[in-house]
Write a protein that holds these residues in place. Structure first.
Motif, PDB file in Angstrom:
ATOM      1  N   LYS A 155       0.831  -1.210   0.000  1.00 13.18           N
ATOM      2  CA  LYS A 155       0.000   0.000   0.000  1.00 13.18           C
ATOM      3  C   LYS A 155       0.863   1.255   0.000  1.00 13.18           C
ATOM      4  O   LYS A 155       0.578   2.212  -0.702  1.00 13.18           O
ATOM      5  N   GLN A 156       1.930   1.251   0.788  1.00 14.35           N
ATOM      6  CA  GLN A 156       2.789   2.418   0.918  1.00 14.35           C
ATOM      7  C   GLN A 156       3.674   2.644  -0.295  1.00 14.35           C
ATOM      8  O   GLN A 156       3.836   3.768  -0.759  1.00 14.35           O
ATOM      9  N   LYS A 157       4.272   1.579  -0.808  1.00 19.47           N
ATOM     10  CA  LYS A 157       5.313   1.714  -1.821  1.00 19.47           C
ATOM     11  C   LYS A 157       4.888   1.298  -3.224  1.00 19.47           C
ATOM     12  O   LYS A 157       5.640   1.460  -4.170  1.00 19.47           O
ATOM     13  N   GLY A 158       3.703   0.730  -3.365  1.00 16.31           N
ATOM     14  CA  GLY A 158       3.283   0.256  -4.677  1.00 16.31           C
ATOM     15  C   GLY A 158       3.866  -1.115  -4.966  1.00 16.31           C
ATOM     16  O   GLY A 158       4.323  -1.807  -4.066  1.00 16.31           O
ATOM     17  N   PRO A 159       3.875  -1.498  -6.244  1.00 10.85           N
ATOM     18  CA  PRO A 159       4.359  -2.836  -6.595  1.00 10.85           C
ATOM     19  C   PRO A 159       5.810  -3.061  -6.166  1.00 10.85           C
ATOM     20  O   PRO A 159       6.667  -2.214  -6.374  1.00 10.85           O
ATOM     21  N   LEU A 160       6.042  -4.205  -5.548  1.00 12.24           N
ATOM     22  CA  LEU A 160       7.382  -4.598  -5.112  1.00 12.24           C
ATOM     23  C   LEU A 160       7.617  -6.045  -5.502  1.00 12.24           C
ATOM     24  O   LEU A 160       6.687  -6.853  -5.490  1.00 12.24           O
ATOM     25  N   GLY A 161       8.855  -6.381  -5.800  1.00  8.57           N
ATOM     26  CA  GLY A 161       9.215  -7.752  -6.104  1.00  8.57           C
ATOM     27  C   GLY A 161       9.475  -8.545  -4.839  1.00  8.57           C
ATOM     28  O   GLY A 161       9.635  -7.987  -3.746  1.00  8.57           O
ATOM     29  N   VAL A 162       9.534  -9.843  -4.993  1.00  6.73           N
ATOM     30  CA  VAL A 162       9.784 -10.733  -3.855  1.00  6.73           C
ATOM     31  C   VAL A 162      11.120 -10.399  -3.201  1.00  6.73           C
ATOM     32  O   VAL A 162      11.234 -10.385  -1.975  1.00  6.73           O
ATOM     33  N   ASN A 163      12.133 -10.112  -4.023  1.00  4.63           N
ATOM     34  CA  ASN A 163      13.448  -9.789  -3.462  1.00  4.63           C
ATOM     35  C   ASN A 163      13.395  -8.530  -2.613  1.00  4.63           C
ATOM     36  O   ASN A 163      13.985  -8.472  -1.529  1.00  4.63           O
ATOM     37  N   GLU A 164      12.699  -7.517  -3.095  1.00  2.82           N
ATOM     38  CA  GLU A 164      12.583  -6.265  -2.338  1.00  2.82           C
ATOM     39  C   GLU A 164      11.833  -6.489  -1.029  1.00  2.82           C
ATOM     40  O   GLU A 164      12.234  -5.998   0.030  1.00  2.82           O
ATOM     41  N   LEU A 165      10.736  -7.235  -1.106  1.00  2.00           N
ATOM     42  CA  LEU A 165       9.966  -7.522   0.106  1.00  2.00           C
ATOM     43  C   LEU A 165      10.782  -8.324   1.106  1.00  2.00           C
ATOM     44  O   LEU A 165      10.745  -8.056   2.312  1.00  2.00           O
ATOM     45  N   GLU A 190      13.982  -8.354   1.566  1.00  2.00           N
ATOM     46  CA  GLU A 190      14.980  -7.500   2.206  1.00  2.00           C
ATOM     47  C   GLU A 190      14.358  -6.661   3.314  1.00  2.00           C
ATOM     48  O   GLU A 190      14.900  -6.580   4.419  1.00  2.00           O
ATOM     49  N   VAL A 191      13.233  -6.039   3.015  1.00  2.00           N
ATOM     50  CA  VAL A 191      12.570  -5.176   4.007  1.00  2.00           C
ATOM     51  C   VAL A 191      12.077  -5.993   5.200  1.00  2.00           C
ATOM     52  O   VAL A 191      12.190  -5.566   6.346  1.00  2.00           O
ATOM     53  N   LEU A 192      11.552  -7.179   4.927  1.00  4.02           N
ATOM     54  CA  LEU A 192      10.988  -8.016   5.994  1.00  4.02           C
ATOM     55  C   LEU A 192      12.038  -8.859   6.702  1.00  4.02           C
ATOM     56  O   LEU A 192      11.731  -9.540   7.678  1.00  4.02           O
ATOM     57  N   ASN A 193      13.284  -8.834   6.174  1.00  2.38           N
ATOM     58  CA  ASN A 193      14.353  -9.652   6.735  1.00  2.38           C
ATOM     59  C   ASN A 193      13.936 -11.129   6.771  1.00  2.38           C
ATOM     60  O   ASN A 193      14.034 -11.799   7.797  1.00  2.38           O
ATOM     61  N   SER A 194      13.471 -11.594   5.616  1.00  2.00           N
ATOM     62  CA  SER A 194      12.986 -12.961   5.483  1.00  2.00           C
ATOM     63  C   SER A 194      13.524 -13.546   4.188  1.00  2.00           C
ATOM     64  O   SER A 194      14.042 -12.827   3.341  1.00  2.00           O
ATOM     65  N   THR A 195      13.394 -14.838   4.018  1.00  2.00           N
ATOM     66  CA  THR A 195      13.857 -15.466   2.781  1.00  2.00           C
ATOM     67  C   THR A 195      12.860 -15.214   1.655  1.00  2.00           C
ATOM     68  O   THR A 195      11.669 -14.989   1.903  1.00  2.00           O
ATOM     69  N   THR A 196      13.355 -15.277   0.434  1.00  2.00           N
ATOM     70  CA  THR A 196      12.468 -15.077  -0.711  1.00  2.00           C
ATOM     71  C   THR A 196      11.429 -16.189  -0.801  1.00  2.00           C
ATOM     72  O   THR A 196      10.290 -15.934  -1.185  1.00  2.00           O
TER      73      THR A 196
END
Length: 67
Positions: free
Chosen positions: A25-35, A37-43
Motif C-alpha cells: 500500500k505504501q510503496k506500490g508494486p514490489l518484487g519478492v526480493n525487495e519484500l 529485504e525489508v521483511l528480513n525474510s527469505t524469498t
C-alpha cells in the motif's frame, strides 16, 4: 475467483502478511526480493505468503521481464 471470508481472515491472521499488505500500500508494486529485504525474510517464505494472499484475492501478481 471470489474469496470466502474465511480465506481472507486466514490470510490476514499472520503478521508478516499484514506487513506485506502495508508495504504494498505504501510503496506500490514490489518484487519478492525487495519484500524479503525489508521483511528480513527469505524469498521463499515471502513467496509462500504472497501465494496465500493471492489465493485470498488480496494481491495480484505481475511479471516484468526476468523478475
Amino acid at each position: 475467483m471470489v474469496s470466502q471470508p474465511a480465506d481472507i481472515f486466514k490470510a490476514l491472521g499472520v503478521e508478516t502478511r499484514l506487513r506485506i499488505i502495508e508495504l504494498l500500500k505504501q510503496k506500490g508494486p514490489l518484487g519478492v526480493n525487495e519484500l524479503s529485504e525489508v521483511l528480513n525474510s527469505t524469498t521463499s517464505a515471502v513467496s509462500q505468503h504472497l501465494k496465500v494472499l493471492k489465493h485470498a484475492g488480496l494481491v495480484r501478481n505481475e511479471r516484468r521481464g526476468y523478475w
